[in-house]
Write an enzyme that holds these catalytic residues in place. Sequence first.
Site, PDB file in Angstrom:
ATOM      1  N   ASN A   9       0.873  -1.174   0.000  1.00 44.76           N
ATOM      2  CA  ASN A   9       0.000   0.000   0.000  1.00 44.76           C
ATOM      3  C   ASN A   9       0.908   1.221   0.000  1.00 44.76           C
ATOM      4  OD1 ASN A   9      -1.744   2.087   0.498  1.00 44.76           O
ATOM      5  ND2 ASN A   9      -2.327   1.424   2.569  1.00 44.76           N
ATOM      6  N   LYS A  11       0.142   4.284  -0.238  1.00 51.33           N
ATOM      7  CA  LYS A  11      -0.442   5.486   0.401  1.00 51.33           C
ATOM      8  C   LYS A  11      -0.176   6.715  -0.487  1.00 51.33           C
ATOM      9  CE  LYS A  11      -0.042   3.157   4.785  1.00 51.33           C
ATOM     10  NZ  LYS A  11       0.007   3.244   6.242  1.00 51.33           N
ATOM     11  N   HIS A  96      -9.362   1.307   4.822  1.00 47.82           N
ATOM     12  CA  HIS A  96      -8.093   1.494   5.540  1.00 47.82           C
ATOM     13  C   HIS A  96      -8.336   2.416   6.730  1.00 47.82           C
ATOM     14  CE1 HIS A  96      -4.000   2.595   6.492  1.00 47.82           C
ATOM     15  NE2 HIS A  96      -3.652   1.492   5.865  1.00 47.82           N
ATOM     16  N   GLU A  98      -6.725   4.794   7.838  1.00 48.85           N
ATOM     17  CA  GLU A  98      -6.508   6.219   7.547  1.00 48.85           C
ATOM     18  C   GLU A  98      -7.729   6.821   6.869  1.00 48.85           C
ATOM     19  OE1 GLU A  98      -2.782   5.524   5.554  1.00 48.85           O
ATOM     20  OE2 GLU A  98      -1.941   4.917   7.482  1.00 48.85           O
ATOM     21  N   GLU A 167      -5.265  -4.784  10.423  1.00 49.92           N
ATOM     22  CA  GLU A 167      -4.213  -3.800  10.653  1.00 49.92           C
ATOM     23  C   GLU A 167      -4.487  -3.065  11.962  1.00 49.92           C
ATOM     24  OE1 GLU A 167      -2.279  -2.674   6.645  1.00 49.92           O
ATOM     25  OE2 GLU A 167      -3.918  -1.301   6.987  1.00 49.92           O
ATOM     26  N   GLY A 173       2.759   2.248  10.896  1.00 46.22           N
ATOM     27  CA  GLY A 173       3.739   3.326  10.765  1.00 46.22           C
ATOM     28  C   GLY A 173       4.427   3.687  12.075  1.00 46.22           C
ATOM     29  N   SER A 213       3.652  -2.155  10.391  1.00 43.70           N
ATOM     30  CA  SER A 213       5.098  -2.249  10.638  1.00 43.70           C
ATOM     31  C   SER A 213       5.677  -3.620  10.289  1.00 43.70           C
ATOM     32  CB  SER A 213       5.425  -1.868  12.086  1.00 43.70           C
ATOM     33  OG  SER A 213       5.012  -0.539  12.341  1.00 43.70           O
TER      34      SER A 213
HETATM   35  P1  13P Z   1       3.184   0.295   7.706  1.00 43.98           P
HETATM   36  O1  13P Z   1       3.658  -0.990   7.103  1.00 43.98           O
HETATM   37  O2  13P Z   1       3.933   1.511   7.214  1.00 43.98           O
HETATM   38  O3  13P Z   1       3.067   0.230   9.187  1.00 43.98           O
HETATM   39  O4  13P Z   1       1.679   0.522   7.151  1.00 43.98           O
HETATM   40  C1  13P Z   1       0.784  -0.518   7.196  1.00 43.98           C
HETATM   41  C2  13P Z   1      -0.411  -0.129   6.422  1.00 43.98           C
HETATM   42  O5  13P Z   1      -1.142   0.774   6.782  1.00 43.98           O
HETATM   43  C3  13P Z   1      -0.679  -0.846   5.170  1.00 43.98           C
HETATM   44  O6  13P Z   1      -1.957  -0.582   4.692  1.00 43.98           O
END
Ligand code: 13P
Length: 251
Positions: A9, A11, A96, A98, A167, A173, A213
């Site tokens: 992903n 982003k 997601h 976010e 997740e 992150g 992560s």
């Molecule tokens: P990270 O791997 O940067 O923690 O992000 C995970 C994520 O949100 C994938 O959709």
Amino acid sequence: MRKNIVAGNWKMNTTLDEGVELANEINEKVKGIKRNCEVIICVPFTHLTSVNAVIESENVALGAENCSEHDKGAYTGEVSAAMVKSTGATHVILGHSERRQYFGENNEQLLAKTRQALANGLTPIFCVGEVLEDRENGSYNDVVEGQVEALFDLTAEDFGKLVIAYEPVWAIGTGKTATADQAQDMHAHIRKVIEGKYGKDVADNTSILYGGSCKPENAKEIFSKPDVDGGLIGGAALKADSFMGIIEAFN
Ligand code: 13P
């Protein structure tokens, strides 16, 4: 039987040139290895067509990071599932954290988006996960169960087309990964919730990915758990070498 999947992903990262270069590099590297998982890269809308031109679908599949809950029409700035599909994409990330957190996406909208994706032949990678407070107060299983149940208006046939990504928001992150046992426990719980509604066949055939992560150093242990079928990768998907390290965790 369910598939192993490693999905990136991206982003809101990479310019178009950078994204095309990264996709090309991933495609070339994936081509050169024997692998035991499907590889998907989910990229910004602006990159879909150009990335599709440099990847080969037998190596790397393409996904978007979101789509509209509407079919088409006067929704300035939105991108429909049909538009995503027309670029050559086969997958779309929905729900997601976010999107839920910063753009207020709720269960009703996410069900509508899922229906749009399915109606247009896209495979949704549907994300669920609790925030830190839920983890700390012990309500995490109920919270995630509620997010999965938001899709229970789907038929078994449609639900069977989904990929689920667990997740935990506190692990995204942050460099703080869920332990392999925490991931396994939640994945088993999700599978049980699916089984309760749709039966064992659908539950056993649903790929459930872990995200948060995930890195080459921890992927092997997490993926070794019986209910973890791969990963949805953020930061580590932005460099071909670290993304490949995660893909190779399945070898
Ligand atoms: P990270 O791997 O940067 O923690 O992000 C995970 C994520 O949100 C994938 O959709």
